[in-house]
Write a protein that holds these residues in place. Structure first.
Motif, PDB file in Angstrom:
ATOM      1  N   SER A 122       0.825  -1.208   0.000  1.00  0.00           N
ATOM      2  CA  SER A 122       0.000   0.000   0.000  1.00  0.00           C
ATOM      3  C   SER A 122       0.860   1.259   0.000  1.00  0.00           C
ATOM      4  CB  SER A 122      -0.937   0.009   1.211  1.00  0.00           C
ATOM      5  OG  SER A 122      -1.806  -1.092   1.182  1.00  0.00           O
TER       6      SER A 122
ATOM      7  N   VAL B 161      -5.704  -0.649  -1.159  1.00  0.00           N
ATOM      8  CA  VAL B 161      -5.899  -0.204   0.228  1.00  0.00           C
ATOM      9  C   VAL B 161      -7.250  -0.673   0.770  1.00  0.00           C
ATOM     10  CG1 VAL B 161      -6.233   1.848   1.675  1.00  0.00           C
ATOM     11  CG2 VAL B 161      -4.301   1.741   0.092  1.00  0.00           C
TER      12      VAL B 161
ATOM     13  N   GLY C  84      -4.583  -4.159   1.530  1.00  0.00           N
ATOM     14  CA  GLY C  84      -3.207  -4.141   1.031  1.00  0.00           C
ATOM     15  C   GLY C  84      -2.943  -5.173  -0.056  1.00  0.00           C
TER      16      GLY C  84
END
Length: 182
Positions: A65, A99, A103
Motif C-alpha cells: 500500500s 488499500v 493491502g
C-alpha cells in the motif's frame, strides 16, 4: 505488463523517428519516490517468493500500500508531463482498490493456474482472490490476455492507464529534441 509496454513504446518510438538518447536527457523530479516505491514492491514480491517468515503478516500489505502512495507522489511531482496524468490516475485506481482490500490486489481466480490459486487462498502474496466481499471489483485484476511467449497476463483498468501513460510519455520524449515538460 509494464515492462512489456515500455519495450513496445521504445520500439514504437524508433519506428516514428525517435531517439533513445532523448530518454536519458529527461529531467524527472522526485526519483527517490519512484525508487522507494519500486523497492517496496520488490521487497513485497521477493519476501513472498522466498517464503520469508513475515510474508503472511501485515508487513507485506502495508509495504504494498505504501509503495502506491510513494509512486503517486512521484507522478504528481512530474505532472508537467501531460501523459503523467494517465499514469497518476492508473496508480490511484490501483492504490485505492489495494488499500480498500487490505493491502492486496484482488485477482480473478478463474484465470490463475491451480498452484497460484492455492497460494492466494493461503493468504500469501501481494494479491488476494476476488470474492463477493471484494471492494471495487471493477478495479481489480479482472482483465485477461494470453500473450504468446509470455503466457496468461492478468491486469486491471489501472494497469492499462499506467501502461498507456508511460508508453505515450516514452514515445513523446523519444521524438523531442529538447526534453522540456510537455
Amino acid at each position: 505488463m509494464l515492462l512489456e509496454s515500455i519495450i513496445l513504446a521504445i520500439l514504437i518510438g524508433f519506428l516514428v523517428g525517435g531517439k533513445l538518447n532523448s530518454l536519458f536527457e529527461i529531467n524527472l523530479k522526485g526519483l527517490e519516490l519512484l525508487f522507494l516505491g519500486a523497492l517496496l514492491q520488490l521487497f513485497a514480491f521477493w519476501s513472498v517468493k522466498l517464503h520469508l517468515e513475515w510474508a503472511n503478516y501485515w508487513v507485506i500489505p502495508f509495504s504494498h500500500s505504501l509503495s502506491y502512495l510513494l509512486l503517486m507522489g512521484f507522478t504528481l511531482k512530474n505532472r508537467a508531463y501531460r501523459s503523467f496524468s494517465l499514469v497518476a490516475l492508473g496508480i490511484a485506481l490501483n492504490g485505492v482498490v489495494i488499500v480498500l482490500n487490505g493491502g492486496l490486489m484482488p485477482v480473478d481466480p478463474a484465470y490463475l493456474p491451480e498452484a497460484s490459486r492455492q497460494l492466494l487462498q493461503a493468504g500469501t502474496g501481494t494479491h488476494g482472490i476476488l470474492t463477493d466481499s471484494t471492494r471495487l471489483k471493477m478495479l481489480a485484476d479482472i482483465l485477461f490476455i494470453n500473450i504468446p511467449v509470455l503466457g496468461k497476463q492478468l491486469f486491471s483498468l489501472g494497469d492499462i492507464l499506467i501502461d498507456l501513460g508511460m508508453g505515450t510519455f516514452i514515445v513523446m520524449q523519444m521524438r523531442r529534441s529538447e526534453n522540456r515538460p510537455q
